[in-house]
Design an enzyme around this catalytic site. Structure first.
Site, short mmCIF file in Angstrom:
data_model
loop_
_atom_site.label_atom_id
_atom_site.label_comp_id
_atom_site.label_asym_id
_atom_site.label_seq_id
_atom_site.Cartn_x
_atom_site.Cartn_y
_atom_site.Cartn_z
N ASP A 10 7.13 -15.23 13.86
CA ASP A 10 8.05 -14.26 13.30
C ASP A 10 7.29 -13.41 12.28
O ASP A 10 6.26 -13.83 11.74
CB ASP A 10 9.21 -15.03 12.62
CG ASP A 10 10.11 -14.14 11.82
OD1 ASP A 10 10.64 -13.16 12.37
OD2 ASP A 10 10.29 -14.41 10.61
N ASP A 51 9.09 -10.95 9.63
CA ASP A 51 9.77 -10.76 8.35
C ASP A 51 10.09 -12.07 7.66
O ASP A 51 10.79 -12.93 8.21
CB ASP A 51 11.06 -9.97 8.56
CG ASP A 51 10.78 -8.49 8.75
OD1 ASP A 51 10.27 -7.87 7.82
OD2 ASP A 51 11.08 -7.97 9.85
#
Length: 268
Positions: free
Chosen positions: A23, A25
């Site tokens: 991922d 963010d």
């Protein structure tokens, strides 16, 4: 809305012993850029956190909740009907305010040296991710990013273009893992995440690393505990790299599986 994505298909890496999917963010970055934009220019932190809790509890889905956040940013920035919070405005604000984990560059170089592909799998929008990369990690501009797109309109408004609009996740990250789990032999998949956008990927990885955040917004950790999903907390990629080394450089497959079983125990 069309249920077909116009985004390009990701590159699949064959013949690798290990794969890293991460991922972006709040995992590679020290703060979630989507949260920053929503909290600063949209509905605000209180309403956003409430939506995230609804997603984690299965009362709402990420696709629809995230779109509500984006709408709030666009609508909240209107002055006499004119959109102030355009996509370019938000992209520049993110690039100027969001930082990356200072140990990620070294982690990426370690993986590259050891023939381990690193792929960013994000529920955000690629132009925003690229803006942060260009500012802080320009040398990594070749990294593969699997994310969503963006649609901008003549009046200055904008909207997210989901990779999987038919899915409640908008971008179903489990689909990035799936090709590797069916390979023979299957590589070990390391997945790194932190929040509600990572729920679909939580069960698919061989080794799930969950970023522990001091601000208390640890939705993925809470989801894994509630659903008894094996995971390992980490706070920096340097820390995770040390644990990965034990697995990567294990002398035998038996030793490697023993390390995984020890470091990713059953959730009580």
């Amino acid at each position: 809305m069309s249920q077909e994505s116009r985004l390009s298909e990701p590159v699949i890496y064959h013949g690798k012993k290990f794969i890293v999917l991460s991922d972006w963010d709040g995992t590679i970055t020290t703060q979630d850029s989507n949260d920053f934009v929503t909290d600063t220019f949209g509905m605000g932190r209180t309403d956003r956190v409430a939506l995230n809790q609804r997603i984690r509890n299965g009362e709402d889905n990420f696709r629809d909740a995230f779109r509500k956040m984006i709408v709030s940013v666009v609508e909240n920035g209107k002055e006499q009907g004119k959109v102030k919070h355009t996509f370019e405005f938000c992209k520049n604000a993110v690039a100027n305010n969001i930082k990356v984990d200072s140990t990620f560059k070294g982690f990426y170089e370690f993986c590259e040296t050891n023939d381990i592909p690193v792929v960013v799998v994000s529920s955000g929008m690629e132009p925003i991710i690229r803006a942060v990369l260009n500012k802080h990690l320009a040398s990594l501009d070749g990294i593969q990013i699997i994310s969503n797109g963006v649609e901008s309109y003549d009046d200055g408004s904008w909207d997210i273009q989901y990779r999987h609009p038919e899915s409640g996740f908008g971008h179903d990250k489990s689909k990035a893992i799936a090709p590797y789990t069916t390979m023979q032999p299957a590589p070990i998949v390391f997945f790194f995440g932190d929040g509600v956008s990572d729920l679909s990927a939580a069960r698919g990885a061989t080794c799930l690393f969950v970023k522990h955040k001091p601000n208390g917004e640890n939705e993925l950790m809470e989801y894994c505990i509630i659903n008894k999903i094996k995971h390992r907390l980490f706070q920096s990629f340097e820390e995770a790299q040390g644990l990965m080394k034990l697995i990567i450089f294990a002398e035998t497959e038996e030793e490697r599986q023993s390390i995984i079983a020890r470091e990713w125990p059953e959730v009580a």
